[in-house]
Design a protein around this motif. Structure first.
Motif, PDB file in Angstrom:
ATOM      1  N   GLN A  65       0.828  -1.210   0.000  1.00 37.39           N
ATOM      2  CA  GLN A  65       0.000   0.000   0.000  1.00 37.39           C
ATOM      3  C   GLN A  65       0.863   1.261   0.000  1.00 37.39           C
ATOM      4  OE1 GLN A  65      -2.451  -0.652   3.493  1.00 37.39           O
ATOM      5  NE2 GLN A  65      -4.255  -0.997   2.222  1.00 37.39           N
ATOM      6  N   ALA A  66       1.939   1.250   0.768  1.00 33.03           N
ATOM      7  CA  ALA A  66       2.817   2.419   0.849  1.00 33.03           C
ATOM      8  C   ALA A  66       3.438   2.734  -0.508  1.00 33.03           C
ATOM      9  CB  ALA A  66       3.906   2.176   1.901  1.00 33.03           C
ATOM     10  N   VAL A  67       3.809   1.694  -1.251  1.00 33.16           N
ATOM     11  CA  VAL A  67       4.402   1.918  -2.574  1.00 33.16           C
ATOM     12  C   VAL A  67       3.344   2.432  -3.544  1.00 33.16           C
ATOM     13  CG1 VAL A  67       5.618   0.849  -4.508  1.00 33.16           C
ATOM     14  CG2 VAL A  67       6.192   0.194  -2.157  1.00 33.16           C
ATOM     15  N   VAL A  68       2.147   1.872  -3.482  1.00 34.60           N
ATOM     16  CA  VAL A  68       1.055   2.322  -4.351  1.00 34.60           C
ATOM     17  C   VAL A  68       0.736   3.792  -4.082  1.00 34.60           C
ATOM     18  CG1 VAL A  68      -1.426   2.053  -4.821  1.00 34.60           C
ATOM     19  CG2 VAL A  68       0.051   0.034  -4.717  1.00 34.60           C
ATOM     20  N   GLN A  69       0.744   4.194  -2.819  1.00 36.85           N
ATOM     21  CA  GLN A  69       0.433   5.581  -2.457  1.00 36.85           C
ATOM     22  C   GLN A  69       1.524   6.552  -2.888  1.00 36.85           C
ATOM     23  OE1 GLN A  69      -0.284   5.197   1.736  1.00 36.85           O
ATOM     24  NE2 GLN A  69      -2.351   4.399   1.439  1.00 36.85           N
ATOM     25  N   GLY A  71       5.351   8.578  -2.809  1.00 42.12           N
ATOM     26  CA  GLY A  71       6.090   9.378  -1.844  1.00 42.12           C
ATOM     27  C   GLY A  71       7.461   8.770  -1.588  1.00 42.12           C
ATOM     28  N   GLU A  72       8.277   9.527  -0.905  1.00 36.39           N
ATOM     29  CA  GLU A  72       9.642   9.097  -0.602  1.00 36.39           C
ATOM     30  C   GLU A  72       9.677   8.467   0.788  1.00 36.39           C
ATOM     31  OE1 GLU A  72      13.535   8.335  -1.410  1.00 36.39           O
ATOM     32  OE2 GLU A  72      12.072   9.185  -2.787  1.00 36.39           O
ATOM     33  N   PRO A  73       9.972   7.167   0.871  1.00 34.23           N
ATOM     34  CA  PRO A  73      10.013   6.516   2.176  1.00 34.23           C
ATOM     35  C   PRO A  73      11.254   6.927   2.972  1.00 34.23           C
ATOM     36  CG  PRO A  73      10.638   4.982   0.465  1.00 34.23           C
ATOM     37  CD  PRO A  73      10.234   6.246  -0.215  1.00 34.23           C
ATOM     38  N   PRO A  74      11.157   6.919   4.286  1.00 31.15           N
ATOM     39  CA  PRO A  74      12.290   7.314   5.113  1.00 31.15           C
ATOM     40  C   PRO A  74      13.300   6.184   5.296  1.00 31.15           C
ATOM     41  CG  PRO A  74      10.449   6.740   6.508  1.00 31.15           C
ATOM     42  CD  PRO A  74       9.967   6.649   5.077  1.00 31.15           C
ATOM     43  N   GLY A  75      14.532   6.543   5.550  1.00 35.17           N
ATOM     44  CA  GLY A  75      15.570   5.600   5.939  1.00 35.17           C
ATOM     45  C   GLY A  75      15.677   4.372   5.066  1.00 35.17           C
ATOM     46  N   LEU A  80      12.871  -1.526   0.829  1.00 31.85           N
ATOM     47  CA  LEU A  80      11.645  -2.318   0.642  1.00 31.85           C
ATOM     48  C   LEU A  80      10.838  -1.727  -0.510  1.00 31.85           C
ATOM     49  CD1 LEU A  80      10.565  -2.661   4.375  1.00 31.85           C
ATOM     50  CD2 LEU A  80      11.652  -4.425   2.963  1.00 31.85           C
ATOM     51  N   HIS A  81      10.713  -0.423  -0.498  1.00 29.30           N
ATOM     52  CA  HIS A  81       9.972   0.291  -1.538  1.00 29.30           C
ATOM     53  C   HIS A  81      10.537  -0.048  -2.926  1.00 29.30           C
ATOM     54  CE1 HIS A  81       7.658   3.946  -2.870  1.00 29.30           C
ATOM     55  NE2 HIS A  81       8.520   3.844  -3.853  1.00 29.30           N
ATOM     56  N   ALA A  85       8.345  -1.825  -5.870  1.00 30.14           N
ATOM     57  CA  ALA A  85       7.943  -0.923  -6.963  1.00 30.14           C
ATOM     58  C   ALA A  85       7.762  -1.621  -8.319  1.00 30.14           C
ATOM     59  CB  ALA A  85       8.934   0.236  -7.076  1.00 30.14           C
ATOM     60  N   PRO A  86       8.632  -2.565  -8.725  1.00 29.90           N
ATOM     61  CA  PRO A  86       8.400  -3.223 -10.021  1.00 29.90           C
ATOM     62  C   PRO A  86       7.072  -3.985 -10.084  1.00 29.90           C
ATOM     63  CG  PRO A  86      10.654  -3.568  -9.306  1.00 29.90           C
ATOM     64  CD  PRO A  86       9.930  -2.947  -8.148  1.00 29.90           C
ATOM     65  N   ALA A  87       6.634  -4.534  -8.971  1.00 32.20           N
ATOM     66  CA  ALA A  87       5.350  -5.243  -8.938  1.00 32.20           C
ATOM     67  C   ALA A  87       4.194  -4.262  -9.124  1.00 32.20           C
ATOM     68  CB  ALA A  87       5.198  -6.002  -7.623  1.00 32.20           C
ATOM     69  N   VAL A  88       4.307  -3.105  -8.502  1.00 33.87           N
ATOM     70  CA  VAL A  88       3.260  -2.090  -8.646  1.00 33.87           C
ATOM     71  C   VAL A  88       3.207  -1.609 -10.091  1.00 33.87           C
ATOM     72  CG1 VAL A  88       2.487   0.203  -7.912  1.00 33.87           C
ATOM     73  CG2 VAL A  88       3.399  -1.417  -6.216  1.00 33.87           C
ATOM     74  N   GLN A  89       4.349  -1.382 -10.690  1.00 30.07           N
ATOM     75  CA  GLN A  89       4.387  -0.950 -12.096  1.00 30.07           C
ATOM     76  C   GLN A  89       3.775  -2.010 -13.010  1.00 30.07           C
ATOM     77  OE1 GLN A  89       5.045   2.162 -13.024  1.00 30.07           O
ATOM     78  NE2 GLN A  89       5.296   2.491 -10.838  1.00 30.07           N
ATOM     79  N   ALA A  90       4.091  -3.272 -12.752  1.00 24.45           N
ATOM     80  CA  ALA A  90       3.529  -4.364 -13.555  1.00 24.45           C
ATOM     81  C   ALA A  90       2.013  -4.456 -13.358  1.00 24.45           C
ATOM     82  CB  ALA A  90       4.197  -5.687 -13.196  1.00 24.45           C
TER      83      ALA A  90
END
Length: 148
Positions: A65-69, A71-75, A80-81, A85-90
């Protein structure tokens, strides 16, 4: 062996009705792989002779969900992001009604592929028929495991 998300709602021992010591479990947010996870899976396959690796994602995964939403994740969450991300793009290419759920499924499939191609240990063991890798998605509402 089960590679699953670290989400406390998805304990593999409960999902598969097994006791402590019955499963070789590796948990990481978003059920992603890196060198440490691959090394853990190699250990289970090579030294413990575990013949099956299940990569299990789950409904409403917070990491996905965080990747779909966006933004730049911290630390170090960024690592993980980047792996998700490639799965979300696919998943976006399929124009799904539920992008998070489709991304969970795509993430599982991509991780299964990554494990199958992992040289030299796992890919070789898979070719020799010593190890099989399968994907799954756990439904939090129904408790059903869908095999992908």
């Amino acid at each position: 062996m089960i590679l699953s998300c670290s989400d406390s709602r998805v304990p593999p021992e409960v999902v598969f009705d097994r006791g402590l010591g019955d499963l070789f479990v590796t948990r990481v947010a978003g059920n992603v792989i890196g060198d440490e996870v691959l090394g853990t899976l190699e250990y289970g396959a090579e030294h413990l002779h575990v013949p099956l690796i299940v990569v299990m994602g789950h409904e409403r995964c917070g990491a996905v969900q965080a990747v779909v939403q966006g933004g730049e994740p911290p630390g170090r969450v960024k690592s993980l992001h980047q792996r998700i991300a490639p799965a979300v793009q696919a998943a976006k290419k399929h124009h799904p009604a539920d992008l998070v759920d489709e991304s969970v499924r795509m993430n599982v499939k991509l991780v299964v592929d990554q494990i199958q191609q992992s040289q030299p240990v796992l890919a070789s063991m898979i070719r020799q028929g010593k190890v099989k890798v399968v994907g799954a998605r756990y439904d939090l509402d129904s408790g059903v495991v869908e095999w992908l």
